[in-house]
Design a protein around this motif. Structure first.
Motif, PDB file in Angstrom:
ATOM      1  N   TYR A  90      47.317  39.058  48.093  1.00 43.64           N
ATOM      2  CA  TYR A  90      46.627  40.434  47.724  1.00 43.64           C
ATOM      3  C   TYR A  90      47.430  41.460  48.114  1.00 43.64           C
ATOM      4  O   TYR A  90      47.461  41.705  49.415  1.00 43.64           O
ATOM      5  CB  TYR A  90      45.161  40.487  47.755  1.00 43.64           C
ATOM      6  CG  TYR A  90      44.420  41.460  47.037  1.00 43.64           C
ATOM      7  CD1 TYR A  90      43.628  41.121  46.104  1.00 43.64           C
ATOM      8  CD2 TYR A  90      44.514  42.867  46.984  1.00 43.64           C
ATOM      9  CE1 TYR A  90      42.902  41.933  45.050  1.00 43.64           C
ATOM     10  CE2 TYR A  90      44.023  43.719  46.220  1.00 43.64           C
ATOM     11  CZ  TYR A  90      43.183  43.287  45.321  1.00 43.64           C
ATOM     12  OH  TYR A  90      42.583  44.136  44.360  1.00 43.64           O
ATOM     13  N   HIS A 110      42.269  47.599  40.718  1.00 46.34           N
ATOM     14  CA  HIS A 110      42.592  46.158  40.634  1.00 46.34           C
ATOM     15  C   HIS A 110      43.544  45.631  39.609  1.00 46.34           C
ATOM     16  O   HIS A 110      43.352  46.311  38.472  1.00 46.34           O
ATOM     17  CB  HIS A 110      41.316  45.190  40.556  1.00 46.34           C
ATOM     18  CG  HIS A 110      41.521  43.697  40.508  1.00 46.34           C
ATOM     19  ND1 HIS A 110      42.041  43.219  41.826  1.00 46.34           N
ATOM     20  CD2 HIS A 110      41.540  42.776  39.889  1.00 46.34           C
ATOM     21  CE1 HIS A 110      42.174  41.738  41.543  1.00 46.34           C
ATOM     22  NE2 HIS A 110      41.950  41.612  40.092  1.00 46.34           N
ATOM     23  N   SER A 149      45.791  42.076  38.276  1.00 49.04           N
ATOM     24  CA  SER A 149      46.438  40.787  38.663  1.00 49.04           C
ATOM     25  C   SER A 149      47.034  40.142  37.362  1.00 49.04           C
ATOM     26  O   SER A 149      46.987  40.537  36.379  1.00 49.04           O
ATOM     27  CB  SER A 149      44.958  39.646  38.716  1.00 49.04           C
ATOM     28  OG  SER A 149      44.223  39.963  37.711  1.00 49.04           O
ATOM     29  N   MET A 152      47.988  39.613  43.011  1.00 49.09           N
ATOM     30  CA  MET A 152      46.785  40.795  42.981  1.00 49.09           C
ATOM     31  C   MET A 152      47.070  41.811  43.840  1.00 49.09           C
ATOM     32  O   MET A 152      47.875  41.779  44.771  1.00 49.09           O
ATOM     33  CB  MET A 152      45.250  40.204  43.307  1.00 49.09           C
ATOM     34  CG  MET A 152      44.864  39.064  42.280  1.00 49.09           C
ATOM     35  SD  MET A 152      43.349  38.420  42.999  1.00 49.09           S
ATOM     36  CE  MET A 152      43.220  36.702  42.635  1.00 49.09           C
ATOM     37  N   MET A 160      43.806  36.286  49.677  1.00 51.75           N
ATOM     38  CA  MET A 160      42.731  36.095  49.046  1.00 51.75           C
ATOM     39  C   MET A 160      42.274  34.619  48.910  1.00 51.75           C
ATOM     40  O   MET A 160      42.899  33.736  48.324  1.00 51.75           O
ATOM     41  CB  MET A 160      42.698  36.818  47.561  1.00 51.75           C
ATOM     42  CG  MET A 160      41.704  36.298  46.845  1.00 51.75           C
ATOM     43  SD  MET A 160      40.285  37.186  46.820  1.00 51.75           S
ATOM     44  CE  MET A 160      40.523  38.304  45.492  1.00 51.75           C
TER      45      MET A 160
END
Length: 142
Positions: free
Chosen positions: A6, A53, A55, A65, A86
């Motif tokens: 992430y 966000h 992904s 992500m 993550m």
């Protein structure tokens, strides 16, 4: 359990992920702007356009992500703050166990809680300075 990298960006998450998409191919699994979050309309126009966000699958079991940092929340990109591990768990109990164990002696950023996007989620920095996110989604674990 699955582990996903992430990343945090200083306003360039969309640009970076369009580049990564050109290399890895595929389609975004999620792409949410800050304007789409609860009270996102209270952010400046510049911050509303930031990525909350995004992904992109980059392998059979790996999803890359990211988010943009939010300056109005006091978030500043610092060396080491751009990367999290993550962990996507198979149960709430596993999420709680990993969160409680790994965060011991560290600094909790967000306690485990139900989030508006549907996940049971928390984040912290462990006692060694490693940043972690723990997430469980009932619908995706079935």
């Amino acid at each position: 359990m699955k582990v996903h990298p992430y990343l945090n960006f200083d306003g360039r998450a969309e640009e970076a992920f369009n580049f990564y998409k050109s290399v890895f191919g595929g389609e975004f699994l999620a792409y949410i702007k800050m304007s789409e979050v609860p009270e996102g309309d209270k952010l400046s126009k510049k911050e509303q356009n930031l990525t909350m966000h995004i992904s992109l699958p980059i392998g059979k079991d790996t999803v890359l992500m990211a988010s943009d940092l939010l300056p109005s929340a006091g978030q500043v990109l610092q060396p080491g703050s751009q990367t999290y591990l993550m962990l996507t768990t198979e149960s709430r109990q596993e999420a709680d166990s990993l969160f409680n164990g790994l965060s011991k002696g560290g600094s909790v950023e967000m306690a485990m809680d139900d989030m508006f996007w549907g996940d049971y989620f928390g984040s912290f920095i462990d006692k060694f300075g490693i940043r972690w996110m723990i997430s469980f989604n009932e619908e995706q674990s079935v």
